[in-house]
Design a protein around this motif. Sequence first.
Motif, mmCIF file in Angstrom:
data_model
loop_
_atom_site.group_PDB
_atom_site.id
_atom_site.type_symbol
_atom_site.label_atom_id
_atom_site.label_comp_id
_atom_site.label_asym_id
_atom_site.label_seq_id
_atom_site.Cartn_x
_atom_site.Cartn_y
_atom_site.Cartn_z
ATOM 1 N N PHE A 192 -11.193 -6.439 22.605
ATOM 2 C CA PHE A 192 -9.373 -6.309 23.717
ATOM 3 C C PHE A 192 -9.537 -7.551 24.187
ATOM 4 C CE2 PHE A 192 -9.042 -1.575 24.909
ATOM 5 C CZ PHE A 192 -7.771 -1.759 25.057
ATOM 6 N N LEU B 210 -7.631 -9.773 21.375
ATOM 7 C CA LEU B 210 -6.112 -9.229 21.468
ATOM 8 C C LEU B 210 -6.373 -9.716 22.365
ATOM 9 C CD1 LEU B 210 -4.260 -6.785 20.222
ATOM 10 C CD2 LEU B 210 -5.186 -5.379 22.335
ATOM 11 N N PHE C 272 -5.452 -13.091 20.874
ATOM 12 C CA PHE C 272 -4.728 -13.914 20.051
ATOM 13 C C PHE C 272 -3.284 -13.447 20.316
ATOM 14 C CE2 PHE C 272 -8.446 -13.250 17.183
ATOM 15 C CZ PHE C 272 -8.243 -14.337 16.405
ATOM 16 N N ALA D 169 -2.157 -17.177 22.187
ATOM 17 C CA ALA D 169 -2.186 -17.975 22.047
ATOM 18 C C ALA D 169 -0.848 -18.072 20.446
ATOM 19 C CB ALA D 169 -3.666 -17.957 20.881
ATOM 20 N N THR D 170 -0.408 -16.785 20.455
ATOM 21 C CA THR D 170 0.220 -16.368 19.257
ATOM 22 C C THR D 170 1.878 -16.858 19.542
ATOM 23 O OG1 THR D 170 0.701 -15.049 17.043
ATOM 24 C CG2 THR D 170 1.209 -14.285 19.597
ATOM 25 N N THR D 171 2.810 -17.972 18.394
ATOM 26 C CA THR D 171 4.075 -18.353 18.873
ATOM 27 C C THR D 171 4.648 -16.562 18.267
ATOM 28 O OG1 THR D 171 3.308 -19.502 16.378
ATOM 29 C CG2 THR D 171 3.275 -20.624 19.024
ATOM 30 N N MET E 195 -11.901 8.457 23.215
ATOM 31 C CA MET E 195 -11.350 7.100 23.331
ATOM 32 C C MET E 195 -11.038 6.227 21.853
ATOM 33 S SD MET E 195 -12.287 4.742 26.825
ATOM 34 C CE MET E 195 -13.982 3.684 25.991
ATOM 35 N N ASN E 196 -11.565 7.461 21.081
ATOM 36 C CA ASN E 196 -11.485 6.544 20.114
ATOM 37 C C ASN E 196 -9.669 6.253 19.961
ATOM 38 O OD1 ASN E 196 -14.055 6.754 19.658
ATOM 39 N ND2 ASN E 196 -13.892 8.322 18.424
ATOM 40 N N MET F 61 -7.592 4.928 21.558
ATOM 41 C CA MET F 61 -7.311 3.523 21.674
ATOM 42 C C MET F 61 -8.025 2.708 20.738
ATOM 43 S SD MET F 61 -8.158 1.968 25.695
ATOM 44 C CE MET F 61 -9.438 2.148 25.689
ATOM 45 N N VAL F 62 -9.201 2.286 20.715
ATOM 46 C CA VAL F 62 -10.060 1.716 20.695
ATOM 47 C C VAL F 62 -9.379 1.251 18.666
ATOM 48 C CG1 VAL F 62 -12.326 0.830 19.406
ATOM 49 C CG2 VAL F 62 -12.200 2.653 21.735
ATOM 50 N N ALA G 278 -6.784 -1.635 19.106
ATOM 51 C CA ALA G 278 -7.063 -2.115 20.233
ATOM 52 C C ALA G 278 -7.260 -2.866 18.473
ATOM 53 C CB ALA G 278 -8.001 -1.566 21.283
ATOM 54 N N PHE G 279 -8.093 -2.108 18.045
ATOM 55 C CA PHE G 279 -8.196 -3.288 16.786
ATOM 56 C C PHE G 279 -7.551 -3.777 15.322
ATOM 57 C CE2 PHE G 279 -13.268 -2.601 17.712
ATOM 58 C CZ PHE G 279 -12.991 -3.500 17.554
ATOM 59 N N LEU H 41 -4.397 -3.837 16.571
ATOM 60 C CA LEU H 41 -3.399 -4.677 16.989
ATOM 61 C C LEU H 41 -4.261 -6.431 16.923
ATOM 62 C CD1 LEU H 41 -1.976 -3.482 20.583
ATOM 63 C CD2 LEU H 41 -0.307 -4.252 18.344
ATOM 64 N N VAL H 42 -5.518 -6.336 17.123
ATOM 65 C CA VAL H 42 -6.296 -7.677 17.204
ATOM 66 C C VAL H 42 -5.988 -8.137 14.996
ATOM 67 C CG1 VAL H 42 -8.807 -8.313 16.955
ATOM 68 C CG2 VAL H 42 -8.041 -6.746 18.817
ATOM 69 N N PHE I 154 -2.878 -9.520 15.180
ATOM 70 C CA PHE I 154 -2.375 -10.676 15.129
ATOM 71 C C PHE I 154 -2.642 -11.827 14.627
ATOM 72 C CE2 PHE I 154 -0.960 -8.396 19.330
ATOM 73 C CZ PHE I 154 0.562 -8.893 19.187
ATOM 74 N N MET I 155 -4.449 -11.135 14.197
ATOM 75 C CA MET I 155 -5.430 -12.481 13.798
ATOM 76 C C MET I 155 -4.326 -12.854 12.616
ATOM 77 S SD MET I 155 -9.054 -11.294 13.931
ATOM 78 C CE MET I 155 -9.964 -12.401 12.476
ATOM 79 N N THR J 67 -0.973 -14.830 13.280
ATOM 80 C CA THR J 67 -1.536 -16.433 14.277
ATOM 81 C C THR J 67 -0.950 -17.010 13.866
ATOM 82 O OG1 THR J 67 -2.034 -17.126 16.121
ATOM 83 C CG2 THR J 67 -3.099 -16.501 14.721
ATOM 84 N N THR J 68 -0.279 -18.082 14.306
ATOM 85 C CA THR J 68 0.026 -19.363 13.997
ATOM 86 C C THR J 68 -0.336 -20.357 15.291
ATOM 87 O OG1 THR J 68 2.128 -20.042 13.892
ATOM 88 C CG2 THR J 68 1.502 -19.463 11.949
ATOM 89 N N PHE J 69 -1.867 -21.025 15.295
ATOM 90 C CA PHE J 69 -1.649 -21.488 16.784
ATOM 91 C C PHE J 69 -0.781 -22.510 16.700
ATOM 92 C CE2 PHE J 69 -5.781 -19.942 15.167
ATOM 93 C CZ PHE J 69 -6.262 -18.993 16.549
ATOM 94 N N LYS J 70 -0.720 -21.967 17.963
ATOM 95 C CA LYS J 70 0.734 -23.326 18.903
ATOM 96 C C LYS J 70 -1.058 -24.926 18.720
ATOM 97 C CE LYS J 70 2.772 -20.792 22.545
ATOM 98 N NZ LYS J 70 2.346 -20.324 24.697
ATOM 99 N N GLU K 155 6.495 -24.651 8.294
ATOM 100 C CA GLU K 155 5.664 -24.260 9.043
ATOM 101 C C GLU K 155 4.655 -25.960 8.317
ATOM 102 O OE1 GLU K 155 3.845 -21.008 9.133
ATOM 103 O OE2 GLU K 155 5.447 -20.246 9.785
#
Lengths: 182, 201
Positions: free
Chosen positions: A40, A43, A46, A49-51, B14-15, B17-18, B21-22, B24-25, B28-29, B32-35, B55
């Motif tokens: 989390f 999560l 990211f 930090a994401t745009t 909880m599985n 949910m976990v 979560a992963f 989504l992680v 996003f990983m 993502t392009t960092f600001k 970009e």
Amino acid sequence: MNTHYSNSHLFDPDDPSDRDARHTQPPVDMDMNPMVDMAFLLLTFFMLATTFSQPRTMEIVMPPKPEPQMDLLEQPIKESKALTVILGNDDQAHWYRGVTEPELHIIPYGAAGLRPMLVRLNSEVPELVVLIKPLPDSRYENLVDVLDDLTLAGIERYALVELSDVDEALYRAGKTLQNSGP
Amino acid sequence: MRKAPSFSSPQLDMNPMVDMAFLLVTFFMLTTTFKMPQVLSVNTPASFADTRLPEKDVIILTVSPEGLVFLDVDGKFTRQKLIGRMGDRYNIAFNDDQRAAFGLLGGFGMPVEGLSSFLDLTPEQRKSVAQPGIPMDSAQNQLADWLIQARLINPAFRLAIRADRNVPYSMVDQLIQTLLDQNITRFNLITDPKAEKAMEP
């Protein structure tokens, strides 16, 4: 009386209640909480930090500056096809058609004024050429507004032109007329 | 004898949910392009234009509400090369630390002369420096030099202007004339997406 009110129950061989027959649990019980915490945390990181909204751009192509020794063949445009839009410093577009005996109109930008006007003129006049003339103190936003309205009206012939003295006189006259009006 | 109430502690699975979560992680990983830390926040005008800003290979010229110009050149190694070339041009020797710092610097608005002392500061200290913008007057147009050198390093650079919506047009015009002087006739204006419906009857 030893009662467990907590939701998480880890096996503890030293705890008398765990030795109790009713509480037999499989001895291998992995604590997943740190992993979930990490997940989390990442999560959240990211997500923040994401745009998400990548900025949009409008592309502008300007004519190159004429070189001094170059004999530039400036194509004159027909008076009937010319539309001049002066960007007023009052968030209003001041426009007139043609060159001789111009009749200045003052309308707002966007869907409430300039855009429908441009759409109408574009369908009436073939090969309409729009001359955008910003004042030195007109807001940059208004330039973008006009360019946006031109794009949406499907007009591809336009140019950013410096304000001439005639335009300026016309603009001033239009403003005083507007101020003295109702 | 009363039987002890058997508290079977509610077992929450909880599985799922976990798993979520992963998932989504991972999402996003990957997306993502960092600001980049932005030197100054600018309120860009809104438009219906839907072209995205590339970009890579982009030089962003930010114009603050006061009309100060900030330069942001894409690419760490390009920036490191760029400051070397600018140092040669203006006879200022930048040391390795300063070059490295410039490589990590996002946008900046310092004249070349003030740049070396500015780069010696820590990133935290730099935030409190009031940057005067890049000089663009006709006597010494440093912005033109930055652009020439940057485009010599990478000819594929595109120019984008990110001006505040309340900037007077004369400021933007000065910038555009600088671009036109270098035969940059094609550039982008950065805008915010507009939410309003595109075509009303």
